[in-house]
Motif scaffolding. Structure first.
Motif, PDB file in Angstrom:
ATOM      1  N   ALA A 127       0.813  -1.208   0.000  1.00  0.00           N
ATOM      2  CA  ALA A 127       0.000   0.000   0.000  1.00  0.00           C
ATOM      3  C   ALA A 127       0.850   1.262   0.000  1.00  0.00           C
ATOM      4  O   ALA A 127       0.369   2.343  -0.285  1.00  0.00           O
ATOM      5  CB  ALA A 127      -0.910   0.018   1.231  1.00  0.00           C
ATOM      6  N   ALA A 144       7.835   8.231  -7.876  1.00  0.00           N
ATOM      7  CA  ALA A 144       8.987   8.199  -6.995  1.00  0.00           C
ATOM      8  C   ALA A 144      10.297   8.205  -7.763  1.00  0.00           C
ATOM      9  O   ALA A 144      11.327   8.609  -7.251  1.00  0.00           O
ATOM     10  CB  ALA A 144       8.925   6.967  -6.104  1.00  0.00           C
ATOM     11  N   GLY A 186       3.026   2.590  -1.847  1.00  0.00           N
ATOM     12  CA  GLY A 186       3.183   3.435  -3.023  1.00  0.00           C
ATOM     13  C   GLY A 186       3.439   2.625  -4.267  1.00  0.00           C
ATOM     14  O   GLY A 186       4.188   1.664  -4.250  1.00  0.00           O
ATOM     15  N   VAL A 187       2.808   2.979  -5.311  1.00  0.00           N
ATOM     16  CA  VAL A 187       3.069   2.403  -6.620  1.00  0.00           C
ATOM     17  C   VAL A 187       3.201   3.548  -7.592  1.00  0.00           C
ATOM     18  O   VAL A 187       2.909   4.684  -7.292  1.00  0.00           O
ATOM     19  CB  VAL A 187       1.925   1.462  -7.071  1.00  0.00           C
ATOM     20  CG1 VAL A 187       1.859   0.233  -6.207  1.00  0.00           C
ATOM     21  CG2 VAL A 187       0.601   2.209  -7.065  1.00  0.00           C
ATOM     22  N   GLY A 188       3.615   3.238  -8.789  1.00  0.00           N
ATOM     23  CA  GLY A 188       3.671   4.270  -9.806  1.00  0.00           C
ATOM     24  C   GLY A 188       5.080   4.750 -10.043  1.00  0.00           C
ATOM     25  O   GLY A 188       6.017   4.353  -9.380  1.00  0.00           O
TER      26      GLY A 188
END
Lengths: 150, 460
Positions: free
Chosen positions: B14, B21, B16-18
Protein backbone atom coordinates in the motif's frame (compact mmCIF):
# COMPACT_ATOMS: atom_id res chain seq x y z
CA UNK A 1 1.30 -11.46 21.55
CA UNK A 2 -0.29 -11.60 18.09
CA UNK A 3 -2.88 -8.95 18.92
CA UNK A 4 -0.39 -6.16 19.72
CA UNK A 5 1.60 -6.89 16.56
CA UNK A 6 -1.57 -6.81 14.53
CA UNK A 7 -2.55 -3.53 16.14
CA UNK A 8 0.84 -2.01 15.37
CA UNK A 9 0.65 -3.22 11.78
CA UNK A 10 -2.83 -1.77 11.43
CA UNK A 11 -1.62 1.55 12.80
CA UNK A 12 1.27 1.58 10.33
CA UNK A 13 -1.10 0.67 7.53
CA UNK A 14 -3.44 3.46 8.50
CA UNK A 15 -0.61 5.95 8.67
CA UNK A 16 0.73 4.96 5.27
CA UNK A 17 -2.67 4.93 3.61
CA UNK A 18 -3.56 8.46 4.58
CA UNK A 19 -2.74 11.26 2.23
CA UNK A 20 -0.41 14.09 3.16
CA UNK A 21 -1.49 16.17 6.14
CA UNK A 22 -2.06 19.26 4.02
CA UNK A 23 -0.50 21.58 1.50
CA UNK A 24 3.05 22.77 2.10
CA UNK A 25 3.77 26.49 2.39
CA UNK A 26 5.14 28.06 -0.77
CA UNK A 27 8.40 29.99 -0.69
CA UNK A 28 8.22 32.05 -3.88
CA UNK A 29 11.93 32.85 -3.78
CA UNK A 30 13.01 29.24 -3.55
CA UNK A 31 10.60 26.94 -5.33
CA UNK A 32 10.95 25.85 -8.93
CA UNK A 33 8.13 24.43 -11.02
CA UNK A 34 8.33 20.65 -11.25
CA UNK A 35 7.14 20.79 -14.82
CA UNK A 36 8.63 23.81 -16.61
CA UNK A 37 11.53 24.41 -14.14
CA UNK A 38 10.85 28.12 -13.78
CA UNK A 39 10.45 30.05 -10.55
CA UNK A 40 7.11 29.74 -8.77
CA UNK A 41 7.07 33.46 -8.17
CA UNK A 42 3.38 34.33 -8.19
CA UNK A 43 1.33 32.56 -5.55
CA UNK A 44 -1.95 33.42 -7.28
CA UNK A 45 -1.31 30.87 -10.02
CA UNK A 46 0.53 28.19 -8.04
CA UNK A 47 -0.34 24.53 -7.56
CA UNK A 48 1.27 21.65 -5.74
CA UNK A 49 1.22 17.89 -5.67
CA UNK A 50 1.84 16.08 -2.40
CA UNK A 51 2.37 12.40 -1.84
CA UNK A 52 3.12 10.49 1.37
CA UNK A 53 6.82 10.39 2.20
CA UNK A 54 7.77 12.62 -0.72
CA UNK A 55 8.80 16.24 -0.99
CA UNK A 56 6.00 18.42 -2.37
CA UNK A 57 6.14 19.31 -6.02
CA UNK A 58 5.23 22.91 -6.80
CA UNK A 59 3.95 24.28 -10.10
CA UNK A 60 3.89 27.87 -11.28
CA UNK A 61 0.75 27.51 -13.37
CA UNK A 62 -2.33 25.30 -13.14
CA UNK A 63 -1.54 24.34 -16.72
CA UNK A 64 1.84 22.99 -15.59
CA UNK A 65 0.13 20.78 -12.99
CA UNK A 66 -2.29 19.57 -15.66
CA UNK A 67 0.52 18.79 -18.11
CA UNK A 68 2.65 17.07 -15.48
CA UNK A 69 -0.24 14.84 -14.39
CA UNK A 70 -0.96 13.95 -18.01
CA UNK A 71 2.68 12.91 -18.48
CA UNK A 72 2.80 10.91 -15.22
CA UNK A 73 -0.44 8.97 -14.94
CA UNK A 74 0.83 6.50 -12.34
CA UNK A 75 0.95 8.23 -8.98
CA UNK A 76 1.64 6.94 -5.48
CA UNK A 77 -1.37 6.06 -3.44
CA UNK A 78 -2.56 9.01 -1.41
CA UNK A 79 -1.27 11.72 -3.72
CA UNK A 80 -3.24 14.97 -3.45
CA UNK A 81 -3.18 17.95 -5.80
CA UNK A 82 -3.75 21.46 -4.49
CA UNK A 83 -4.32 24.73 -6.28
CA UNK A 84 -4.04 28.29 -5.01
CA UNK A 85 -7.19 30.37 -5.02
CA UNK A 86 -6.40 33.15 -7.46
CA UNK A 87 -8.25 35.69 -5.32
CA UNK A 88 -7.06 34.75 -1.82
CA UNK A 89 -3.92 32.67 -2.55
CA UNK A 90 -5.22 30.07 -0.07
CA UNK A 91 -4.71 26.42 -0.97
CA UNK A 92 -7.72 24.39 -2.07
CA UNK A 93 -7.99 20.74 -3.04
CA UNK A 94 -7.73 20.66 -6.81
CA UNK A 95 -10.43 18.00 -7.13
CA UNK A 96 -12.98 20.21 -5.39
CA UNK A 97 -11.93 23.59 -6.76
CA UNK A 98 -13.63 25.80 -9.33
CA UNK A 99 -11.72 27.01 -12.36
CA UNK A 100 -11.94 29.66 -15.03
CA UNK A 101 -10.29 30.04 -18.38
CA UNK A 102 -9.51 33.73 -18.71
CA UNK A 103 -7.75 34.62 -21.98
CA UNK A 104 -7.21 38.18 -20.77
CA UNK A 105 -5.21 37.03 -17.76
CA UNK A 106 -1.54 36.28 -18.38
CA UNK A 107 -0.58 33.26 -16.30
CA UNK A 108 3.09 32.33 -15.96
CA UNK A 109 3.01 29.67 -18.66
CA UNK A 110 0.11 31.10 -20.63
CA UNK A 111 -2.49 28.48 -19.77
CA UNK A 112 -4.86 31.30 -18.74
CA UNK A 113 -6.30 28.95 -16.10
CA UNK A 114 -7.37 30.41 -12.77
CA UNK A 115 -8.32 28.30 -9.77
CA UNK A 116 -10.65 29.10 -6.89
CA UNK A 117 -11.67 27.40 -3.67
CA UNK A 118 -15.27 27.36 -4.86
CA UNK A 119 -17.68 28.98 -7.27
CA UNK A 120 -18.40 31.81 -4.84
CA UNK A 121 -14.77 32.81 -4.76
CA UNK A 122 -14.65 32.65 -8.53
CA UNK A 123 -17.69 34.92 -8.76
CA UNK A 124 -16.02 37.41 -6.43
CA UNK A 125 -12.84 37.73 -8.49
CA UNK A 126 -12.93 40.47 -11.13
CA UNK A 127 -10.25 38.59 -13.07
CA UNK A 128 -12.77 35.80 -13.71
CA UNK A 129 -15.47 38.13 -14.98
CA UNK A 130 -16.38 37.03 -18.47
CA UNK A 131 -14.09 34.03 -18.25
CA UNK A 132 -15.25 30.54 -19.11
CA UNK A 133 -16.11 28.62 -15.91
CA UNK A 134 -14.65 25.12 -15.75
CA UNK A 135 -14.84 22.16 -13.40
CA UNK A 136 -11.98 19.88 -12.37
CA UNK A 137 -12.74 17.27 -15.02
CA UNK A 138 -12.70 19.89 -17.75
CA UNK A 139 -9.23 20.98 -16.70
CA UNK A 140 -7.67 17.65 -15.76
CA UNK A 141 -9.68 15.09 -17.68
CA UNK A 142 -12.50 12.74 -16.70
CA UNK A 143 -10.75 11.32 -13.65
CA UNK A 144 -9.91 14.75 -12.30
CA UNK A 145 -6.78 15.52 -10.29
CA UNK A 146 -5.60 13.12 -7.56
CA UNK A 147 -7.33 13.60 -4.25
CA UNK A 148 -5.87 11.01 -1.95
CA UNK A 149 -8.02 8.15 -3.19
CA UNK A 150 -6.33 4.80 -3.93
CA UNK B 1 3.05 -14.07 13.55
CA UNK B 2 2.05 -15.11 10.09
CA UNK B 3 -0.87 -12.70 10.09
CA UNK B 4 1.42 -9.89 11.21
CA UNK B 5 3.82 -10.62 8.37
CA UNK B 6 0.96 -10.66 5.92
CA UNK B 7 -0.22 -7.30 7.17
CA UNK B 8 3.27 -5.83 6.89
CA UNK B 9 3.44 -7.10 3.32
CA UNK B 10 0.13 -5.40 2.72
CA UNK B 11 1.53 -2.21 4.21
CA UNK B 12 4.47 -2.40 1.84
CA UNK B 13 2.16 -2.89 -1.08
CA UNK B 14 0.00 0.00 0.00
CA UNK B 15 2.98 2.26 0.53
CA UNK B 16 3.18 3.44 -3.02
CA UNK B 17 3.07 2.40 -6.62
CA UNK B 18 3.67 4.27 -9.81
CA UNK B 19 6.52 6.11 -11.43
CA UNK B 20 6.36 9.33 -9.48
CA UNK B 21 8.99 8.20 -7.00
CA UNK B 22 11.53 7.70 -9.77
CA UNK B 23 11.60 11.41 -10.50
CA UNK B 24 11.78 12.94 -7.04
CA UNK B 25 11.87 16.71 -6.84
CA UNK B 26 15.44 17.89 -6.88
CA UNK B 27 16.65 14.65 -8.37
CA UNK B 28 19.55 14.60 -10.78
CA UNK B 29 20.04 12.42 -13.81
CA UNK B 30 22.89 10.02 -13.21
CA UNK B 31 24.64 7.37 -15.27
CA UNK B 32 22.46 6.24 -18.17
CA UNK B 33 21.51 2.56 -18.16
CA UNK B 34 23.52 0.44 -20.61
CA UNK B 35 20.67 0.35 -23.09
CA UNK B 36 20.71 4.15 -23.31
CA UNK B 37 24.45 4.77 -22.98
CA UNK B 38 26.65 6.21 -25.70
CA UNK B 39 29.47 4.06 -27.13
CA UNK B 40 31.71 6.94 -26.02
CA UNK B 41 31.02 6.06 -22.38
CA UNK B 42 33.77 3.45 -22.30
CA UNK B 43 36.23 6.04 -23.65
CA UNK B 44 35.33 8.47 -20.88
CA UNK B 45 35.36 5.84 -18.19
CA UNK B 46 38.86 4.74 -19.22
CA UNK B 47 40.31 8.26 -19.25
CA UNK B 48 42.60 9.45 -16.50
CA UNK B 49 41.66 12.53 -14.52
CA UNK B 50 42.66 15.68 -16.39
CA UNK B 51 43.10 13.85 -19.70
CA UNK B 52 41.99 15.08 -23.10
CA UNK B 53 39.59 12.69 -24.82
CA UNK B 54 39.39 13.24 -28.57
CA UNK B 55 36.19 12.21 -30.31
CA UNK B 56 36.60 11.61 -34.04
CA UNK B 57 33.96 12.50 -36.60
CA UNK B 58 30.99 10.17 -36.69
CA UNK B 59 27.59 9.60 -35.19
CA UNK B 60 27.31 8.22 -31.65
CA UNK B 61 23.92 7.21 -30.31
CA UNK B 62 23.12 7.28 -26.62
CA UNK B 63 23.71 9.44 -23.54
CA UNK B 64 27.01 10.18 -21.89
CA UNK B 65 27.99 10.98 -18.32
CA UNK B 66 31.28 12.73 -17.59
CA UNK B 67 32.07 12.09 -13.96
CA UNK B 68 35.77 12.94 -13.81
CA UNK B 69 37.72 16.10 -14.70
CA UNK B 70 38.69 15.91 -18.37
CA UNK B 71 38.56 17.64 -21.70
CA UNK B 72 36.20 16.19 -24.28
CA UNK B 73 37.15 17.52 -27.72
CA UNK B 74 35.39 16.76 -30.98
CA UNK B 75 37.43 16.67 -34.17
CA UNK B 76 35.47 16.97 -37.42
CA UNK B 77 32.27 17.73 -35.54
CA UNK B 78 31.17 14.35 -34.21
CA UNK B 79 27.43 14.04 -33.72
CA UNK B 80 26.04 12.81 -30.41
CA UNK B 81 22.45 11.62 -30.81
CA UNK B 82 20.69 11.17 -27.48
CA UNK B 83 18.54 8.27 -26.38
CA UNK B 84 15.51 10.50 -26.11
CA UNK B 85 15.15 9.58 -22.45
CA UNK B 86 17.17 12.33 -20.79
CA UNK B 87 20.14 14.69 -21.15
CA UNK B 88 22.60 13.75 -23.88
CA UNK B 89 25.78 14.92 -22.09
CA UNK B 90 25.74 15.00 -18.27
CA UNK B 91 28.64 16.75 -16.56
CA UNK B 92 28.99 15.62 -12.96
CA UNK B 93 32.62 16.39 -12.10
CA UNK B 94 34.42 19.72 -11.68
CA UNK B 95 36.71 21.20 -14.33
CA UNK B 96 35.22 19.47 -17.36
CA UNK B 97 35.48 21.01 -20.83
CA UNK B 98 33.24 19.91 -23.68
CA UNK B 99 33.88 21.39 -27.13
CA UNK B 100 33.44 20.93 -30.84
CA UNK B 101 30.39 18.66 -30.76
CA UNK B 102 27.00 18.50 -32.44
CA UNK B 103 24.28 17.27 -30.08
CA UNK B 104 20.83 16.04 -31.08
CA UNK B 105 18.26 15.66 -28.31
CA UNK B 106 15.81 13.95 -30.72
CA UNK B 107 12.97 15.88 -29.09
CA UNK B 108 12.79 13.52 -26.13
CA UNK B 109 13.16 13.63 -22.38
CA UNK B 110 11.26 15.33 -19.60
CA UNK B 111 11.22 19.01 -18.69
CA UNK B 112 10.81 18.09 -15.04
CA UNK B 113 14.13 16.22 -15.11
CA UNK B 114 15.96 19.06 -16.88
CA UNK B 115 16.53 16.99 -20.03
CA UNK B 116 19.13 18.97 -21.96
CA UNK B 117 21.67 18.82 -24.71
CA UNK B 118 24.38 19.44 -22.14
CA UNK B 119 23.45 19.33 -18.44
CA UNK B 120 26.01 20.64 -15.97
CA UNK B 121 25.81 20.00 -12.23
CA UNK B 122 29.41 20.59 -11.15
CA UNK B 123 31.78 23.55 -10.73
CA UNK B 124 33.91 25.24 -13.37
CA UNK B 125 32.64 23.53 -16.51
CA UNK B 126 33.26 24.95 -19.97
CA UNK B 127 30.89 24.23 -22.85
CA UNK B 128 32.35 25.67 -26.03
CA UNK B 129 31.41 25.55 -29.70
CA UNK B 130 28.67 22.98 -29.22
CA UNK B 131 25.68 22.97 -31.58
CA UNK B 132 22.52 21.64 -29.98
CA UNK B 133 19.25 20.89 -31.68
CA UNK B 134 15.94 19.22 -30.80
CA UNK B 135 16.62 19.30 -27.09
CA UNK B 136 14.15 20.45 -24.41
CA UNK B 137 16.84 22.60 -22.77
CA UNK B 138 19.99 23.54 -24.63
CA UNK B 139 22.59 23.95 -21.89
CA UNK B 140 21.41 23.66 -18.28
CA UNK B 141 23.65 24.99 -15.51
CA UNK B 142 22.39 23.60 -12.25
CA UNK B 143 24.44 24.58 -9.21
CA UNK B 144 27.41 24.93 -11.51
CA UNK B 145 29.50 27.84 -10.15
CA UNK B 146 32.08 29.31 -12.47
CA UNK B 147 30.57 27.75 -15.59
CA UNK B 148 31.41 29.14 -19.02
CA UNK B 149 29.20 28.65 -22.08
CA UNK B 150 30.62 30.20 -25.23
CA UNK B 151 30.03 30.13 -28.98
CA UNK B 152 27.28 27.53 -28.73
CA UNK B 153 24.26 27.33 -31.01
CA UNK B 154 20.95 26.11 -29.61
CA UNK B 155 18.09 25.52 -31.98
CA UNK B 156 15.24 24.03 -29.98
CA UNK B 157 12.20 22.07 -31.03
CA UNK B 158 10.13 23.87 -33.66
CA UNK B 159 6.37 23.67 -33.43
CA UNK B 160 6.11 23.23 -29.68
CA UNK B 161 4.43 25.77 -27.41
CA UNK B 162 6.59 27.70 -24.98
CA UNK B 163 5.31 25.58 -22.10
CA UNK B 164 6.44 22.40 -23.81
CA UNK B 165 10.11 23.27 -24.16
CA UNK B 166 12.86 24.69 -22.01
CA UNK B 167 15.34 27.53 -22.22
CA UNK B 168 18.26 27.85 -24.59
CA UNK B 169 20.64 28.33 -21.67
CA UNK B 170 19.07 27.77 -18.26
CA UNK B 171 21.01 28.93 -15.21
CA UNK B 172 19.84 27.91 -11.74
CA UNK B 173 21.54 28.49 -8.40
CA UNK B 174 24.83 29.19 -10.10
CA UNK B 175 27.29 31.82 -8.89
CA UNK B 176 29.72 33.48 -11.26
CA UNK B 177 28.74 32.21 -14.70
CA UNK B 178 29.83 33.52 -18.12
CA UNK B 179 27.74 33.21 -21.28
CA UNK B 180 29.30 34.69 -24.42
CA UNK B 181 28.74 34.54 -28.15
CA UNK B 182 25.88 32.05 -28.14
CA UNK B 183 23.07 31.92 -30.69
CA UNK B 184 19.64 30.79 -29.49
CA UNK B 185 16.33 30.23 -31.26
CA UNK B 186 13.14 28.20 -31.10
CA UNK B 187 13.32 27.67 -27.35
CA UNK B 188 11.12 29.03 -24.53
CA UNK B 189 13.46 31.74 -23.21
CA UNK B 190 16.86 32.32 -24.74
CA UNK B 191 18.72 32.96 -21.50
CA UNK B 192 16.90 32.14 -18.25
CA UNK B 193 18.70 33.11 -15.05
CA UNK B 194 17.19 32.10 -11.71
CA UNK B 195 18.67 32.57 -8.25
CA UNK B 196 22.10 33.17 -9.76
CA UNK B 197 24.41 36.12 -9.17
CA UNK B 198 27.59 37.67 -10.51
CA UNK B 199 27.09 36.46 -14.04
CA UNK B 200 28.39 38.05 -17.22
CA UNK B 201 26.36 37.70 -20.41
CA UNK B 202 27.92 39.22 -23.51
CA UNK B 203 27.55 39.08 -27.27
CA UNK B 204 24.71 36.56 -27.49
CA UNK B 205 21.78 36.55 -29.92
CA UNK B 206 18.30 35.23 -29.15
CA UNK B 207 15.37 35.33 -31.55
CA UNK B 208 11.99 33.79 -32.36
CA UNK B 209 11.15 32.65 -28.85
CA UNK B 210 9.26 33.86 -25.77
CA UNK B 211 11.72 36.06 -23.83
CA UNK B 212 15.22 36.79 -25.07
CA UNK B 213 16.68 37.14 -21.59
CA UNK B 214 14.81 36.48 -18.35
CA UNK B 215 16.11 37.12 -14.84
CA UNK B 216 14.30 35.84 -11.74
CA UNK B 217 15.63 36.45 -8.22
CA UNK B 218 19.09 37.10 -9.57
CA UNK B 219 21.00 40.08 -8.19
CA UNK B 220 24.27 41.71 -9.25
CA UNK B 221 24.37 40.65 -12.88
CA UNK B 222 25.72 42.25 -16.04
CA UNK B 223 24.69 41.78 -19.66
CA UNK B 224 26.19 43.65 -22.61
CA UNK B 225 26.23 43.73 -26.41
CA UNK B 226 23.48 41.15 -26.93
CA UNK B 227 20.69 41.13 -29.52
CA UNK B 228 17.17 40.07 -28.56
CA UNK B 229 14.61 40.16 -31.35
CA UNK B 230 11.32 38.90 -32.79
CA UNK B 231 9.95 37.49 -29.54
CA UNK B 232 7.19 38.16 -27.03
CA UNK B 233 9.70 40.20 -25.06
CA UNK B 234 13.33 41.07 -25.55
CA UNK B 235 14.34 41.36 -21.90
CA UNK B 236 12.32 40.49 -18.79
CA UNK B 237 13.95 41.48 -15.50
CA UNK B 238 11.91 40.29 -12.52
CA UNK B 239 12.42 40.15 -8.76
CA UNK B 240 16.06 41.09 -9.07
CA UNK B 241 18.36 43.93 -8.01
CA UNK B 242 21.41 45.67 -9.32
CA UNK B 243 21.34 44.46 -12.90
CA UNK B 244 23.57 46.55 -15.16
CA UNK B 245 23.20 46.30 -18.92
CA UNK B 246 24.69 48.23 -21.81
CA UNK B 247 24.74 48.33 -25.60
CA UNK B 248 22.12 45.62 -26.06
CA UNK B 249 19.54 45.65 -28.84
CA UNK B 250 15.89 44.83 -28.15
CA UNK B 251 14.28 44.76 -31.58
CA UNK B 252 11.13 43.83 -33.49
CA UNK B 253 9.18 42.36 -30.58
CA UNK B 254 5.86 42.96 -32.20
CA UNK B 255 3.18 40.56 -30.95
CA UNK B 256 0.13 41.57 -28.96
CA UNK B 257 1.33 43.07 -25.67
CA UNK B 258 4.94 42.44 -26.67
CA UNK B 259 7.61 44.56 -25.07
CA UNK B 260 11.22 45.36 -25.75
CA UNK B 261 12.36 45.59 -22.15
CA UNK B 262 10.31 44.83 -19.05
CA UNK B 263 11.12 45.59 -15.42
CA UNK B 264 8.91 44.01 -12.78
CA UNK B 265 10.02 44.24 -9.17
CA UNK B 266 13.51 44.96 -10.45
CA UNK B 267 15.31 47.56 -8.34
CA UNK B 268 18.53 49.59 -8.38
CA UNK B 269 19.36 48.65 -11.95
CA UNK B 270 21.06 50.61 -14.72
CA UNK B 271 20.28 50.52 -18.45
CA UNK B 272 22.49 52.59 -20.69
CA UNK B 273 23.35 52.89 -24.37
CA UNK B 274 20.82 50.25 -25.39
CA UNK B 275 18.79 50.31 -28.61
CA UNK B 276 15.12 49.48 -28.04
CA UNK B 277 13.30 49.73 -31.33
CA UNK B 278 10.29 48.52 -33.30
CA UNK B 279 8.52 46.97 -30.35
CA UNK B 280 4.83 47.09 -29.44
CA UNK B 281 5.96 48.69 -26.18
CA UNK B 282 9.48 49.92 -25.71
CA UNK B 283 10.17 49.89 -21.97
CA UNK B 284 7.69 48.65 -19.36
CA UNK B 285 8.24 49.32 -15.66
CA UNK B 286 6.05 47.95 -12.87
CA UNK B 287 6.74 47.77 -9.16
CA UNK B 288 10.38 48.78 -9.60
CA UNK B 289 12.44 51.28 -7.63
CA UNK B 290 15.50 53.45 -8.11
CA UNK B 291 16.25 52.26 -11.63
CA UNK B 292 18.15 54.50 -14.04
CA UNK B 293 17.68 54.56 -17.82
CA UNK B 294 20.15 56.80 -19.61
CA UNK B 295 21.44 57.34 -23.13
CA UNK B 296 19.19 54.65 -24.58
CA UNK B 297 17.34 54.95 -27.88
CA UNK B 298 13.66 54.03 -27.74
CA UNK B 299 12.26 54.20 -31.25
CA UNK B 300 9.41 53.25 -33.53
CA UNK B 301 7.26 51.67 -30.86
CA UNK B 302 3.53 52.00 -30.34
CA UNK B 303 4.25 53.20 -26.81
CA UNK B 304 7.78 54.16 -25.86
CA UNK B 305 7.50 53.96 -22.08
CA UNK B 306 4.88 52.23 -19.93
CA UNK B 307 5.11 53.32 -16.34
CA UNK B 308 3.02 51.99 -13.45
CA UNK B 309 2.39 54.07 -10.36
CA UNK B 310 3.80 51.19 -8.34
CA UNK B 311 7.28 52.37 -9.36
CA UNK B 312 9.33 54.77 -7.26
CA UNK B 313 12.31 57.05 -7.78
CA UNK B 314 13.00 55.91 -11.33
CA UNK B 315 15.18 58.24 -13.43
CA UNK B 316 14.92 58.52 -17.20
CA UNK B 317 17.74 60.77 -18.38
CA UNK B 318 19.46 61.62 -21.63
CA UNK B 319 17.59 59.10 -23.76
CA UNK B 320 16.34 59.62 -27.31
CA UNK B 321 12.68 58.83 -27.98
CA UNK B 322 12.29 58.70 -31.73
CA UNK B 323 9.21 58.24 -33.88
CA UNK B 324 7.08 56.48 -31.30
CA UNK B 325 3.32 56.49 -31.72
CA UNK B 326 2.89 57.55 -28.09
CA UNK B 327 5.77 58.61 -25.84
CA UNK B 328 4.36 57.52 -22.51
CA UNK B 329 1.63 55.46 -20.91
CA UNK B 330 1.07 56.09 -17.23
CA UNK B 331 -0.87 53.37 -15.46
CA UNK B 332 -2.38 54.71 -12.28
CA UNK B 333 -2.83 58.16 -10.87
CA UNK B 334 0.63 59.44 -10.08
CA UNK B 335 4.29 59.06 -10.81
CA UNK B 336 7.46 60.36 -9.22
CA UNK B 337 9.60 59.20 -12.10
CA UNK B 338 12.06 61.89 -13.10
CA UNK B 339 12.19 62.58 -16.82
CA UNK B 340 15.12 64.85 -17.49
CA UNK B 341 17.21 65.87 -20.46
CA UNK B 342 15.76 63.43 -22.96
CA UNK B 343 15.24 64.02 -26.66
CA UNK B 344 11.63 63.63 -27.83
CA UNK B 345 11.17 63.63 -31.59
CA UNK B 346 7.59 64.89 -31.30
CA UNK B 347 8.54 67.90 -29.17
CA UNK B 348 8.83 70.91 -31.44
CA UNK B 349 9.64 73.78 -29.06
CA UNK B 350 12.53 75.94 -30.29
CA UNK B 351 15.95 76.44 -28.74
CA UNK B 352 16.38 80.18 -29.27
CA UNK B 353 19.29 80.57 -26.87
CA UNK B 354 21.14 77.70 -28.51
CA UNK B 355 22.02 75.91 -25.30
CA UNK B 356 20.88 72.58 -26.66
CA UNK B 357 17.82 72.49 -24.43
CA UNK B 358 14.37 73.31 -25.76
CA UNK B 359 12.95 76.56 -24.46
CA UNK B 360 9.76 74.91 -23.25
CA UNK B 361 9.34 71.80 -21.14
CA UNK B 362 7.82 68.75 -22.78
CA UNK B 363 4.50 67.93 -21.18
CA UNK B 364 3.71 64.34 -22.00
CA UNK B 365 0.11 63.28 -22.00
CA UNK B 366 -2.58 62.31 -24.43
CA UNK B 367 -6.08 60.98 -24.44
CA UNK B 368 -4.81 57.70 -25.73
CA UNK B 369 -2.42 57.46 -22.79
CA UNK B 370 -5.37 58.03 -20.49
CA UNK B 371 -7.42 55.36 -22.21
CA UNK B 372 -4.58 52.89 -22.23
CA UNK B 373 -3.79 53.55 -18.62
CA UNK B 374 -7.33 53.01 -17.45
CA UNK B 375 -9.14 50.88 -20.01
CA UNK B 376 -7.63 47.49 -20.65
CA UNK B 377 -9.50 47.02 -23.92
CA UNK B 378 -7.73 50.04 -25.36
CA UNK B 379 -4.68 47.82 -25.67
CA UNK B 380 -6.44 46.09 -28.52
CA UNK B 381 -5.91 49.12 -30.71
CA UNK B 382 -2.35 49.75 -29.65
CA UNK B 383 -0.96 49.04 -33.09
CA UNK B 384 -3.65 50.71 -35.17
CA UNK B 385 -3.65 54.03 -37.02
CA UNK B 386 -6.69 54.85 -34.92
CA UNK B 387 -4.41 55.42 -31.96
CA UNK B 388 -2.63 58.17 -33.84
CA UNK B 389 -5.96 59.69 -34.85
CA UNK B 390 -7.19 59.65 -31.27
CA UNK B 391 -4.03 61.36 -30.11
CA UNK B 392 -4.34 64.06 -32.76
CA UNK B 393 -8.02 64.60 -32.02
CA UNK B 394 -7.34 64.94 -28.33
CA UNK B 395 -4.68 67.54 -28.90
CA UNK B 396 -7.19 69.56 -30.93
CA UNK B 397 -10.14 69.09 -28.55
CA UNK B 398 -8.94 68.16 -25.05
CA UNK B 399 -11.86 66.55 -23.23
CA UNK B 400 -10.33 64.47 -20.43
CA UNK B 401 -8.06 65.54 -17.64
CA UNK B 402 -4.79 63.82 -18.48
CA UNK B 403 -2.18 62.40 -16.18
CA UNK B 404 0.88 64.51 -16.84
CA UNK B 405 4.55 63.87 -16.85
CA UNK B 406 7.02 66.58 -17.69
CA UNK B 407 10.55 66.65 -19.02
CA UNK B 408 11.70 70.08 -17.86
CA UNK B 409 14.92 70.10 -19.88
CA UNK B 410 14.18 68.27 -23.15
CA UNK B 411 17.06 68.13 -25.57
CA UNK B 412 16.61 70.28 -28.65
CA UNK B 413 18.63 68.07 -30.94
CA UNK B 414 18.85 64.36 -31.40
CA UNK B 415 21.98 62.99 -29.79
CA UNK B 416 24.34 60.93 -31.91
CA UNK B 417 23.00 57.45 -31.40
CA UNK B 418 22.71 54.36 -33.60
CA UNK B 419 20.03 53.98 -36.23
CA UNK B 420 17.26 51.46 -35.96
CA UNK B 421 17.99 48.39 -38.07
CA UNK B 422 15.30 46.98 -40.28
CA UNK B 423 13.79 43.56 -39.54
CA UNK B 424 15.69 40.73 -41.15
CA UNK B 425 12.52 39.04 -42.36
CA UNK B 426 10.56 40.21 -45.40
CA UNK B 427 8.32 43.21 -44.92
CA UNK B 428 4.82 42.63 -43.73
CA UNK B 429 1.95 43.37 -46.05
CA UNK B 430 -1.29 44.97 -45.02
CA UNK B 431 -3.41 42.66 -42.89
CA UNK B 432 -7.05 42.94 -44.02
CA UNK B 433 -8.36 41.97 -40.58
CA UNK B 434 -6.10 44.49 -38.89
CA UNK B 435 -7.10 47.17 -41.37
CA UNK B 436 -10.79 46.51 -40.71
CA UNK B 437 -10.20 46.63 -36.96
CA UNK B 438 -8.29 49.89 -37.29
CA UNK B 439 -11.00 51.52 -39.38
CA UNK B 440 -13.69 50.34 -36.99
CA UNK B 441 -11.75 51.64 -34.03
CA UNK B 442 -11.16 54.94 -35.79
CA UNK B 443 -14.89 55.36 -36.32
CA UNK B 444 -15.57 54.46 -32.69
CA UNK B 445 -12.94 56.94 -31.53
CA UNK B 446 -14.46 59.75 -33.58
CA UNK B 447 -17.89 58.92 -32.17
CA UNK B 448 -16.54 58.93 -28.59
CA UNK B 449 -14.83 62.26 -29.10
CA UNK B 450 -17.90 63.77 -30.69
CA UNK B 451 -20.06 62.62 -27.79
CA UNK B 452 -17.54 63.84 -25.22
CA UNK B 453 -17.28 67.18 -26.98
CA UNK B 454 -21.05 67.61 -26.83
CA UNK B 455 -20.97 66.69 -23.14
CA UNK B 456 -18.22 69.21 -22.42
CA UNK B 457 -20.13 71.87 -24.35
CA UNK B 458 -23.28 71.15 -22.34
CA UNK B 459 -21.46 71.64 -19.06
CA UNK B 460 -19.88 74.93 -20.15
Amino acid sequence: MTAPRTAVALLVLAACSRGPAGPAPLDTRAETCASCRMAVSDARFAAQLDAPSEEPRFFDDVGCLRDWLAAHPRLPRGAVAWVADHRTKAWARAARAAYAEAPAVETPMASHLLAFADAASRAADPAAAGARPLGPSEVFGPHGPPDGAP
Amino acid sequence: MASGAALLALVAAAGGVGDMASIQPGGLEGRPPPSEASPLQALVDAAAQGATVTIPAGTYRGDLIVDRPLRLTGVGRPRLVGSGQGSVVRIRAPDVTVEGLDVDGVGGGDLGRDSSGVHVAAPRATVRDVRIERSLFGVYLREAPGAVVERCVVHGIPGKDAGEKGSGIHVWNTEGFTLTGNDLSDVRDGLYIQSSSHGLIRGNAARDLRYGIHYMYSDDNVFEDNVFERSAAGGVLMHSRRIVFRRNQFLHNRGYASVGLLFKSCDDSLAEDNLIADNARGVFLEGSYRDVLRRNVVARSDVALVLFDSCGDVRVEGNAFLGNLAPLELVGRRTDTRLDGNYWSDHDAPDLDGDGVSDAPFVISSLFDHLRGNVLAADLVAQSPAAAALGAAERAFPVLRPIEAVDHRPLARRPALPDVPRPARPGRGADPAGLALALGTLAAGVAVLAGAGRGAGGRA
